[in-house]
Design a protein around this motif. Structure first.
Motif, PDB file in Angstrom:
ATOM      1  N   ARG A   4      69.112  46.949  36.473  1.00 16.31           N
ATOM      2  CA  ARG A   4      68.927  48.282  36.368  1.00 16.31           C
ATOM      3  C   ARG A   4      68.462  48.943  37.622  1.00 16.31           C
ATOM      4  O   ARG A   4      68.877  49.887  38.040  1.00 16.31           O
ATOM      5  CB  ARG A   4      67.761  48.385  35.232  1.00 16.31           C
ATOM      6  CG  ARG A   4      67.775  49.926  34.931  1.00 16.31           C
ATOM      7  CD  ARG A   4      66.774  50.258  33.976  1.00 16.31           C
ATOM      8  NE  ARG A   4      66.778  49.501  32.830  1.00 16.31           N
ATOM      9  CZ  ARG A   4      65.627  49.477  32.059  1.00 16.31           C
ATOM     10  NH1 ARG A   4      64.596  50.373  32.377  1.00 16.31           N
ATOM     11  NH2 ARG A   4      65.543  48.555  30.985  1.00 16.31           N
ATOM     12  N   ALA A   5      67.657  47.895  38.464  1.00 13.61           N
ATOM     13  CA  ALA A   5      67.241  48.656  39.778  1.00 13.61           C
ATOM     14  C   ALA A   5      68.394  48.714  40.464  1.00 13.61           C
ATOM     15  O   ALA A   5      68.257  49.728  41.365  1.00 13.61           O
ATOM     16  CB  ALA A   5      66.046  47.544  40.108  1.00 13.61           C
ATOM     17  N   LEU A   6      69.074  47.621  40.570  1.00 11.14           N
ATOM     18  CA  LEU A   6      70.335  47.568  41.584  1.00 11.14           C
ATOM     19  C   LEU A   6      71.264  48.643  41.327  1.00 11.14           C
ATOM     20  O   LEU A   6      72.312  48.865  42.118  1.00 11.14           O
ATOM     21  CB  LEU A   6      70.680  46.274  41.635  1.00 11.14           C
ATOM     22  CG  LEU A   6      69.612  45.294  42.608  1.00 11.14           C
ATOM     23  CD1 LEU A   6      70.107  43.836  42.336  1.00 11.14           C
ATOM     24  CD2 LEU A   6      69.653  45.854  44.123  1.00 11.14           C
ATOM     25  N   ASP A   7      71.239  48.882  39.918  1.00  9.15           N
ATOM     26  CA  ASP A   7      72.462  49.880  39.319  1.00  9.15           C
ATOM     27  C   ASP A   7      72.173  51.230  39.877  1.00  9.15           C
ATOM     28  O   ASP A   7      73.046  52.152  40.310  1.00  9.15           O
ATOM     29  CB  ASP A   7      72.525  50.102  37.886  1.00  9.15           C
ATOM     30  CG  ASP A   7      73.266  48.935  37.444  1.00  9.15           C
ATOM     31  OD1 ASP A   7      74.063  48.062  38.017  1.00  9.15           O
ATOM     32  OD2 ASP A   7      73.140  48.600  36.183  1.00  9.15           O
ATOM     33  N   GLY A   8      70.719  51.524  40.240  1.00  5.84           N
ATOM     34  CA  GLY A   8      70.228  53.013  40.671  1.00  5.84           C
ATOM     35  C   GLY A   8      70.693  53.129  42.206  1.00  5.84           C
ATOM     36  O   GLY A   8      70.920  51.982  42.911  1.00  5.84           O
ATOM     37  N   SER A   9      70.390  54.103  42.620  1.00  2.59           N
ATOM     38  CA  SER A   9      70.591  54.418  43.990  1.00  2.59           C
ATOM     39  C   SER A   9      69.616  54.938  44.857  1.00  2.59           C
ATOM     40  O   SER A   9      69.384  55.188  46.117  1.00  2.59           O
ATOM     41  CB  SER A   9      71.924  55.490  44.221  1.00  2.59           C
ATOM     42  OG  SER A   9      71.373  56.685  43.625  1.00  2.59           O
ATOM     43  N   ASP A  10      68.304  54.913  44.183  1.00  4.84           N
ATOM     44  CA  ASP A  10      66.980  55.470  44.913  1.00  4.84           C
ATOM     45  C   ASP A  10      65.919  54.399  45.267  1.00  4.84           C
ATOM     46  O   ASP A  10      64.913  54.963  45.371  1.00  4.84           O
ATOM     47  CB  ASP A  10      66.326  56.615  43.784  1.00  4.84           C
ATOM     48  CG  ASP A  10      65.994  56.021  42.604  1.00  4.84           C
ATOM     49  OD1 ASP A  10      66.429  54.849  42.323  1.00  4.84           O
ATOM     50  OD2 ASP A  10      65.283  56.675  41.852  1.00  4.84           O
ATOM     51  N   LEU A  11      66.467  53.176  45.295  1.00 10.01           N
ATOM     52  CA  LEU A  11      65.871  52.250  46.082  1.00 10.01           C
ATOM     53  C   LEU A  11      65.457  52.307  47.634  1.00 10.01           C
ATOM     54  O   LEU A  11      66.716  52.593  48.267  1.00 10.01           O
ATOM     55  CB  LEU A  11      66.001  50.840  45.705  1.00 10.01           C
ATOM     56  CG  LEU A  11      65.791  50.206  44.258  1.00 10.01           C
ATOM     57  CD1 LEU A  11      66.492  48.756  44.329  1.00 10.01           C
ATOM     58  CD2 LEU A  11      64.357  50.355  43.888  1.00 10.01           C
ATOM     59  N   SER A  12      64.439  52.106  48.217  1.00  6.97           N
ATOM     60  CA  SER A  12      64.330  52.145  49.687  1.00  6.97           C
ATOM     61  C   SER A  12      65.233  50.585  50.273  1.00  6.97           C
ATOM     62  O   SER A  12      65.021  49.883  49.225  1.00  6.97           O
ATOM     63  CB  SER A  12      62.802  51.913  50.083  1.00  6.97           C
ATOM     64  OG  SER A  12      62.453  50.591  49.696  1.00  6.97           O
ATOM     65  N   ASP A  13      65.333  50.672  51.365  1.00  3.19           N
ATOM     66  CA  ASP A  13      66.167  49.562  51.716  1.00  3.19           C
ATOM     67  C   ASP A  13      65.113  48.343  51.673  1.00  3.19           C
ATOM     68  O   ASP A  13      65.643  47.164  51.171  1.00  3.19           O
ATOM     69  CB  ASP A  13      66.409  49.609  53.383  1.00  3.19           C
ATOM     70  CG  ASP A  13      67.657  50.487  53.588  1.00  3.19           C
ATOM     71  OD1 ASP A  13      68.491  50.886  52.513  1.00  3.19           O
ATOM     72  OD2 ASP A  13      67.695  50.907  54.732  1.00  3.19           O
TER      73      ASP A  13
END
Length: 169
Positions: free
Chosen positions: A68-77
């Motif tokens: 789920r985290a990787l499906d999103g686009s709002d993670l910092s690098d």
């Protein structure tokens, strides 16, 4: 959430992270699972929830949160790198070696300077029987990062042999 939901979210997330860092991982897990249920599209919350599951040895339960985290686009690098490493490592621990190697391979291409990703990729490749590829990665990493003067003196030879371990010079 009451009041300013962004501030509430940030405060609740920070508190859960502090609990995990203080070794109160089960408390952190409970809070993060609840927060993740409230904010199912929040990639950072999903990543932190996956991470706490991993620290508790609950790898299978961590997977959907990492995904789920990787499906999103709002993670910092940095968080994206951590989530890729976490999910790839978790796949490997669960015996999902091909998925681990594929994901970690993509991650190593996305973050080519990350030695940890390369190391975990090498382990996954070993598990898939691709020992030559694993050794090449590890030898190149060793040659590039060592501070040992004895090894550093052989860097050109190590890099050359890493390309083809079966070759003679």
């Amino acid at each position: 959430m009451s009041g300013n939901w962004v501030e509430d979210r940030d405060q609740l997330l920070a508190e859960a992270i502090r609990l995990r860092q203080a070794g109160r991982r089960e408390e952190a897990r409970e809070r993060l699972v609840a927060l993740s249920e409230r904010l199912p599209q929040d990639a950072e919350v999903a990543y932190q929830t996956a991470w706490v599951h991993d620290t508790l040895g609950l790898e299978a339960e961590a997977v959907p949160y990492y995904e789920r985290a990787l499906d999103g686009s709002d993670l910092s690098d940095d968080d994206r790198r951590g989530a890729l490493l976490g999910l790839g490592s978790t796949y490997r621990i669960l015996g999902r070696y091909e998925e681990a190697a594929a994901l970690l391979g993509e991650a190593a291409r996305e973050f080519p300077d990350d030695g940890a990703l390369k190391t975990f990729l090498a382990m996954a490749l070993y598990n898939t029987g691709r020992t030559h590829d694993a050794m090449e990665i590890l030898l190149m990493l060793l040659a590039e990062t060592t501070n040992d003067p004895e090894i550093a003196g052989y860097r050109p030879a190590i890099e050359e042999y890493a390309k083809d371990l079966d070759a003679t010079m």
